[in-house]
Enzyme design. Structure first.
Site, PDB file in Angstrom:
ATOM      1  N   LYS A 103       0.813  -1.217   0.000  1.00  0.00           N
ATOM      2  CA  LYS A 103       0.000   0.000   0.000  1.00  0.00           C
ATOM      3  C   LYS A 103       0.849   1.270   0.000  1.00  0.00           C
ATOM      4  CE  LYS A 103      -0.626   0.533   4.987  1.00  0.00           C
ATOM      5  NZ  LYS A 103       0.156   1.788   5.051  1.00  0.00           N
ATOM      6  N   THR A 104       2.008   1.254   0.694  1.00  0.00           N
ATOM      7  CA  THR A 104       2.845   2.462   0.741  1.00  0.00           C
ATOM      8  C   THR A 104       3.342   2.805  -0.652  1.00  0.00           C
ATOM      9  OG1 THR A 104       3.519   1.896   2.991  1.00  0.00           O
ATOM     10  CG2 THR A 104       4.840   3.534   1.831  1.00  0.00           C
ATOM     11  N   ASP A 113      -3.845   7.698   4.839  1.00  0.00           N
ATOM     12  CA  ASP A 113      -3.295   6.346   4.999  1.00  0.00           C
ATOM     13  C   ASP A 113      -3.786   5.753   6.316  1.00  0.00           C
ATOM     14  OD1 ASP A 113      -1.817   4.102   4.445  1.00  0.00           O
ATOM     15  OD2 ASP A 113       0.078   4.930   5.161  1.00  0.00           O
ATOM     16  N   GLU A 114      -3.809   4.413   6.406  1.00  0.00           N
ATOM     17  CA  GLU A 114      -4.213   3.689   7.619  1.00  0.00           C
ATOM     18  C   GLU A 114      -5.574   4.188   8.115  1.00  0.00           C
ATOM     19  OE1 GLU A 114      -2.694   1.150   8.487  1.00  0.00           O
ATOM     20  OE2 GLU A 114      -0.549   1.316   8.161  1.00  0.00           O
ATOM     21  N   GLN A 165      -7.683  -5.053   9.594  1.00  0.00           N
ATOM     22  CA  GLN A 165      -6.571  -4.726  10.481  1.00  0.00           C
ATOM     23  C   GLN A 165      -6.916  -3.562  11.421  1.00  0.00           C
ATOM     24  OE1 GLN A 165      -2.405  -5.223   8.955  1.00  0.00           O
ATOM     25  NE2 GLN A 165      -3.385  -5.103   6.956  1.00  0.00           N
TER      26      GLN A 165
END
Length: 708
Positions: A29-30, A208-209, A239
């Protein structure tokens, strides 16, 4: 675009509608989010100053900045920040609108506590810490002091205390961490000119996240995203494991409803783990109702089957880990290839002790070694002082911890009397009583009475554990550290319970106490010499997020430990997501251990294998033949589904062994059912036996008999 798979390319080049990128574990994903920044700048002509990228840690923000800049130099102009640092950035530029100085100071947890203590000087700091945590929790939910606060606290005095704190904080002109989100949202919603300026400035917002965002952060994002903005969030609903910190999984589950027209792209190719590991993790997490769904796959092949070790007790678990690591040493495999995962920090003690004895180097990630933890050092200091009233180092640590109203001046007077008391600090404390203020006199008298009581010879026939538990409780350390156990999950109480378990191996005599303290000191001294980058990693499951290891040993797979709760289905779903995270840390091999008994409060308690083991399909696991004999009578087979379904009042009334039933068991004797519930089609009970032991049973398999 080089090195991206087809789905990653779709995510990088997507524009127009809002975008939700469901990025499975190990799916790169990064690379996607930094590639997207470069693509927008280089191929779409987007002004880099109009891009805002938000993540959750400074380290992640720095890494994102470096990786994006390596793809295009202009990415250095992109604003990449954490939610909190963005809030600080915006508040300082518009502080006057909120009657704040642009140079405001950000209060941390200790500063919050000090401010509360100035408002409530008669209340000790340990009690105020709970209030501080509740205020922080309210701000995580985006709630001010005048909002409904029942979900935070049912204490009728909490809103008033929150109002007083907020009033004083604003009078001073400073902000706490919660304000960096809450007041930034207030700035945007109450000052349309600022909001319009931000809408014009930030035409692209990347988060992100996103599964880790809380309610307040969602409100900020909603206020920040203008009608013309392109918004893209990246995350993995499977997650989301930080509910205890305020993370709200609904933010990602309901993103499409909050931002109509959302496109969803799933990154399902995993570059980390083998096929069997991914299939196992996916099969278990698929039992969750609250998920968007995806199926991870890999080109690495199926790999080894995961193995389950069913063991007698936690000591056997530590011995097994030692044996496995010694084999790795013999074969030349680096110990750093292996990680031992556990649900609570307290579980590290037995592994630390076993590895020290075997000379196996290890490192603990995310916390201190067991005997270096504050709550353990406090308790050991109290035990040392009771063993030796001349121990000045221990005395200094415990005389006013928790706060007893015995300040520095009183301590100085006590130490001045050491000569006449011949070094005995208890006598020196008694000699000081006539010379101190009435308030200090009362505090010192209370301390002396407590120490005198705890110094009495322990009852015969018990292990040292019962006395150590009494000392921790009566000294006030148990309550003090329970209050320190914030919503962030410090797990201090579990560590204290593990110290009690350690004491259960020693006799309840002065000699037993001496032996115990000596063993503690030897372990603590040896542990300071074993830190090694090439050692095995000891780590909680929560702390493994973002890490990977060739081999992962997931320990403590028992009901009541992992998962920790059988009451709240939302909690069970989060625990199942934590299982998914733990399993997907493994690159090549994953092992599970489950014990049929553990020491709790110094007593041996029977346990049952975790329901998560039951949810693993048979073709995806091996039960180790050398340990399967340890499964006791009355436990379900490893492949039997025992997942708990919702109970109704009718089923609760139909228990064959309801709470209060007197029972007999051939192995344990007579006892009483203290709890009963349903696991799928099975009735499950906990029985407290007259011997002091307790156990968990499925009655129809266990041989339990009712006593009429």
């Amino acid at each position: 675009m080089q090195g991206l798979n087809e789905v990653q390319r779709q995510a990088v080049t997507h524009t127009g509608n809002p975008l939700l990128i469901l990025a499975g574990a190990g799916s790169g994903k990064t690379r996607v989010i930094t590639g997207k920044i470069a693509y927008l700048i280089e191929h779409m002509g987007v002004d880099p100053r109009s891009i805002l990228a938000v993540t959750f840690t400074n380290k992640a923000a720095q890494e994102m900045q470096l990786r994006a800049a390596s793809l295009t130099p202009q990415a250095g102009q992109v604003l990449i920040k954490t939610f909190h640092s963005f809030g600080s950035w915006l508040l300082r530029r518009n502080a006057a609108l909120l009657s704040m100085a642009s140079q405001f100071t950000i209060y941390d947890d200790d500063d919050q506590l000090t401010l509360l203590h100035s408002l409530y000087p008669e209340t000790n700091r340990s009690q105020l810490r709970g209030l501080s945590n509740q205020i922080s929790r309210a701000k995580d939910f985006g709630l001010g002091p005048h909002d409904p606060l029942e979900q935070i606290s049912h204490d009728p005095e909490f809103p008033q205390a929150y109002q007083a704190y907020e009033k004083r904080l604003r009078e001073i002109g400073n902000a706490d961490f919660g304000d960096l989100i809450l007041r930034t949202t207030e700035l945007l919603t109450q000052h349309p000119e600022v909001q319009e300026r931000m809408h014009h400035r930030f035409r692209v917002i990347l988060v992100d996240e996103y599964q880790d965002s809380n309610s307040a952060q969602f409100k900020l994002l909603s206020a920040l995203a203008g009608p013309e903005a392109y918004i893209c969030v990246v995350g993995d609903d499977d997650q989301s494991i930080y509910r205890f910190r305020g993370a709200e999984v609904r933010n990602i589950l309901e993103f499409s409803q909050q931002f109509p027209g959302t496109d969803v792209i799933r990154l399902e190719q995993n570059y980390r783990s083998t096929g069997h590991i991914l299939e196992l993790a996916g099969a278990v997490v698929a039992n969750n109702q609250g998920r968007l769904g995806k199926v991870l796959w890999t080109a690495k092949g199926k790999g080894e089957l995961p193995r389950i070790f069913l063991l007698d007790d936690a000591e056997s678990e530590a011995q097994l880990a030692t044996k496995l690591l010694q084999t790795e040493i013999e074969t030349g495999t680096p110990l750093s290839d292996t990680a031992i995962l556990y649900r609570t920090n307290a579980q590290s003690r037995l592994f630390e002790t076993a590895f020290l004895q075997a000379g196996i180097p290890y490192r603990i990630v995310g916390t201190l070694r067991f005997y270096e933890r504050e709550e353990i050092k406090d308790s050991i200091a109290f035990l040392k002082f009771l063993a030796n009233p001349k121990d000045e180092v221990a005395f200094r640590r415990i005389i006013n911890k928790p706060a007893r109203g015995i300040g520095a001046s009183s301590l100085a007077k006590i130490l001045e009397r050491l000569g006449p008391a011949r070094g005995n600090l208890l006598l020196a404390t008694e000699y000081t009583v006539p010379e101190v203020s009435p308030r200090s006199k009362k505090s010192i008298a209370s301390f002396l009475a407590m120490v005198t009581t705890l110094s009495q010879p322990p009852e015969k026939g018990e292990t040292l554990a019962a006395w150590v538990e009494t000392v921790i409780r009566e000294s006030g350390l148990a309550e003090y550290h329970a209050q320190q156990d914030t919503v962030a999950g410090t797990q201090k109480v579990q560590n204290l319970e593990e110290l009690v378990n350690a004491a259960s191996l020693y006799s309840n005599t002065p000699e037993g106490l001496t032996e115990f303290l000596e063993a503690v000191e030897l372990d603590a001294a040896r542990s300071r010499d074993t830190e090694s980058e090439n050692g095995v990693t000891l780590i909680t499951m929560h702390n493994t997020k973002g890490l990977e290891f060739p081999k992962v040993i997931i320990t403590g797979m028992e009901e009541g430990l992992f998962p920790r709760s059988d009451e709240d289905e939302q909690e069970i779903e989060e625990e199942r997501r934590l299982f998914y995270v733990a399993v997907t840390r493994a690159q090549e091999q994953v092992l599970f251990t489950s014990c049929r008994s553990r020491r709790i409060h110094g007593r041996i308690v029977d346990t049952m294998p975790s329901r998560f083991l039951s949810e693993i399909p048979e073709h995806l696991r091996e039960i180790d033949d050398q340990t399967r004999f340890a499964v006791p009578r009355g436990y379900p087979a490893a492949h039997t589904t025992v997942r708990r379904g919702p109970s109704s009042p009718q089923t609760r009334n139909s228990f064959t062994f309801p709470k209060g039933t007197r029972v007999y068991h051939d192995d344990y004797g007579s006892g009483e059912v203290v709890k009963a519930w349903e696991n799928g089609d099975n009735e499950v009970v906990i029985v407290q036996f007259e011997t002091g032991r307790s156990g968990q049973f499925i009655p129809k398999y266990s041989g339990l008999e009712k006593i009429q």
